[in-house]
Design a protein around this motif. Structure first.
Motif, short mmCIF file in Angstrom:
data_model
loop_
_atom_site.label_atom_id
_atom_site.label_comp_id
_atom_site.label_asym_id
_atom_site.label_seq_id
_atom_site.Cartn_x
_atom_site.Cartn_y
_atom_site.Cartn_z
N TYR A 95 0.84 -1.20 0.00
CA TYR A 95 0.00 0.00 0.00
C TYR A 95 0.88 1.25 0.00
O TYR A 95 1.91 1.29 0.69
N CYS A 96 0.44 2.27 -0.71
CA CYS A 96 1.09 3.57 -0.55
C CYS A 96 0.24 4.43 0.38
O CYS A 96 -0.98 4.22 0.52
N ALA A 97 0.91 5.37 1.03
CA ALA A 97 0.27 6.21 2.03
C ALA A 97 0.75 7.64 1.88
O ALA A 97 1.90 7.89 1.54
N ALA A 98 -0.16 8.58 2.19
CA ALA A 98 0.17 10.00 2.06
C ALA A 98 -0.47 10.79 3.20
O ALA A 98 -1.35 10.29 3.91
N ARG A 99 -0.01 12.00 3.35
CA ARG A 99 -0.48 12.95 4.38
C ARG A 99 -0.21 12.40 5.77
O ARG A 99 -1.05 11.77 6.40
N PHE A 100 1.01 12.69 6.20
CA PHE A 100 1.54 12.18 7.46
C PHE A 100 1.06 13.05 8.62
O PHE A 100 1.11 14.27 8.56
N ARG A 101 0.64 12.41 9.69
CA ARG A 101 0.15 13.14 10.87
C ARG A 101 1.28 13.60 11.78
O ARG A 101 1.09 14.44 12.66
N GLY A 102 2.46 12.95 11.61
CA GLY A 102 3.56 13.19 12.54
C GLY A 102 3.75 11.98 13.42
O GLY A 102 2.84 11.18 13.61
N GLY A 103 4.93 11.84 14.00
CA GLY A 103 5.24 10.71 14.85
C GLY A 103 6.17 9.75 14.14
O GLY A 103 7.00 10.15 13.33
N THR A 104 6.01 8.46 14.39
CA THR A 104 6.88 7.45 13.80
C THR A 104 6.35 7.05 12.43
O THR A 104 5.19 6.67 12.28
N TRP A 105 7.22 7.10 11.42
CA TRP A 105 6.77 6.93 10.03
C TRP A 105 6.26 5.53 9.75
O TRP A 105 5.44 5.33 8.87
N TYR A 106 6.75 4.54 10.47
CA TYR A 106 6.40 3.16 10.17
C TYR A 106 5.10 2.72 10.87
O TYR A 106 4.70 1.56 10.77
N ASP A 107 4.47 3.65 11.56
CA ASP A 107 3.18 3.38 12.20
C ASP A 107 2.07 3.72 11.21
O ASP A 107 1.88 4.89 10.87
N ALA A 108 1.32 2.72 10.77
CA ALA A 108 0.29 2.94 9.75
C ALA A 108 -0.76 3.95 10.21
O ALA A 108 -1.39 4.62 9.38
N LYS A 109 -0.96 4.08 11.50
CA LYS A 109 -2.00 5.00 12.00
C LYS A 109 -1.61 6.47 11.81
O LYS A 109 -2.44 7.35 12.01
N LYS A 110 -0.38 6.71 11.41
CA LYS A 110 0.12 8.08 11.28
C LYS A 110 -0.11 8.68 9.90
O LYS A 110 0.28 9.81 9.65
N PHE A 111 -0.75 7.95 8.99
CA PHE A 111 -1.03 8.46 7.65
C PHE A 111 -2.54 8.54 7.45
O PHE A 111 -3.29 7.65 7.85
N TYR A 112 -2.97 9.63 6.80
CA TYR A 112 -4.40 9.83 6.57
C TYR A 112 -4.93 9.03 5.38
O TYR A 112 -6.04 8.51 5.44
N ASP A 113 -4.16 8.97 4.31
CA ASP A 113 -4.69 8.49 3.03
C ASP A 113 -3.98 7.24 2.56
O ASP A 113 -2.76 7.14 2.66
N TRP A 114 -4.76 6.33 1.97
CA TRP A 114 -4.24 5.03 1.54
C TRP A 114 -4.78 4.65 0.17
O TRP A 114 -5.91 5.00 -0.19
N GLY A 115 -3.94 3.89 -0.56
CA GLY A 115 -4.41 3.28 -1.78
C GLY A 115 -5.12 1.96 -1.48
O GLY A 115 -5.23 1.54 -0.32
N GLN A 116 -5.56 1.30 -2.54
CA GLN A 116 -6.31 0.06 -2.38
C GLN A 116 -5.39 -1.15 -2.25
O GLN A 116 -5.85 -2.24 -1.88
N GLY A 117 -4.11 -0.97 -2.55
CA GLY A 117 -3.15 -2.05 -2.42
C GLY A 117 -2.91 -2.80 -3.71
O GLY A 117 -3.77 -2.86 -4.58
N THR A 118 -1.72 -3.38 -3.83
CA THR A 118 -1.37 -4.22 -4.96
C THR A 118 -0.63 -5.44 -4.43
O THR A 118 0.24 -5.34 -3.57
N GLN A 119 -1.02 -6.61 -4.94
CA GLN A 119 -0.46 -7.86 -4.43
C GLN A 119 0.91 -8.13 -5.03
O GLN A 119 1.10 -8.04 -6.25
N VAL A 120 1.85 -8.50 -4.17
CA VAL A 120 3.17 -8.95 -4.58
C VAL A 120 3.35 -10.36 -4.04
O VAL A 120 3.22 -10.59 -2.83
N THR A 121 3.64 -11.30 -4.93
CA THR A 121 3.84 -12.69 -4.54
C THR A 121 5.19 -13.15 -5.04
O THR A 121 5.49 -13.04 -6.23
N VAL A 122 6.01 -13.64 -4.11
CA VAL A 122 7.36 -14.10 -4.45
C VAL A 122 7.44 -15.59 -4.11
O VAL A 122 7.18 -15.99 -2.97
#
Length: 123
Positions: A95-122
């Motif tokens: 998923y990509c994420a935009a509009r950061f609220r502040g805090g720790t970047w790797y915390d998903a709760k810190k971003f307002y906006d999200w895409g729908q996701g794309t599957q990666v299978t290895v």
């Protein structure tokens, strides 16, 4: 209205490469931190890579350092994730994420906006 649309996912053998793209509309990506996250089945969404605002420095999860590269094209308002030397453990929805609220970047709760996701299978 902010919209994020990911593309570029797919299936690849271990050691292969993929390049993900995230087209953003309704918000200029040069005005905020933007990042990539992933979520594997049964696991929490985790931060993969981020481009910080305003200096455009980057940071990565330890698990992908040296293999993944995040970049952005402000003119196209598009975020990218180049993934090399892929491993089976990289399998997830990305998923990509935009509009950061502040805090720790790797915390998903810190971003307002999200895409729908794309599957990666290895495999």
């Amino acid at each position: 209205q902010v919209q994020l649309v990911e593309s570029g996912g797919g299936s690849v053998q271990a050691g292969g490469s993929l390049r993900l793209a995230c087209e953003v509309s309704g918000f200029p990506i040069d005005r905020s931190c933007v990042g990539w996250f992933r979520q594997a089945p049964g696991k929490e969404r985790e931060g993969v890579a981020v481009v910080f605002y305003p200096d455009a420095s980057t940071n990565y999860a330890d698990s992908v350092k040296g293999r993944f590269t995040i970049s952005k094209d402000n003119a196209k308002n598009t975020l990218y994730l180049q993934m090399n030397s892929l491993k089976p453990e990289d399998t997830a929805i990305y998923y990509c994420a935009a509009r950061f609220r502040g805090g720790t970047w790797y915390d998903a709760k810190k971003f307002y906006d999200w895409g729908q996701g794309t599957q990666v299978t290895v495999s």
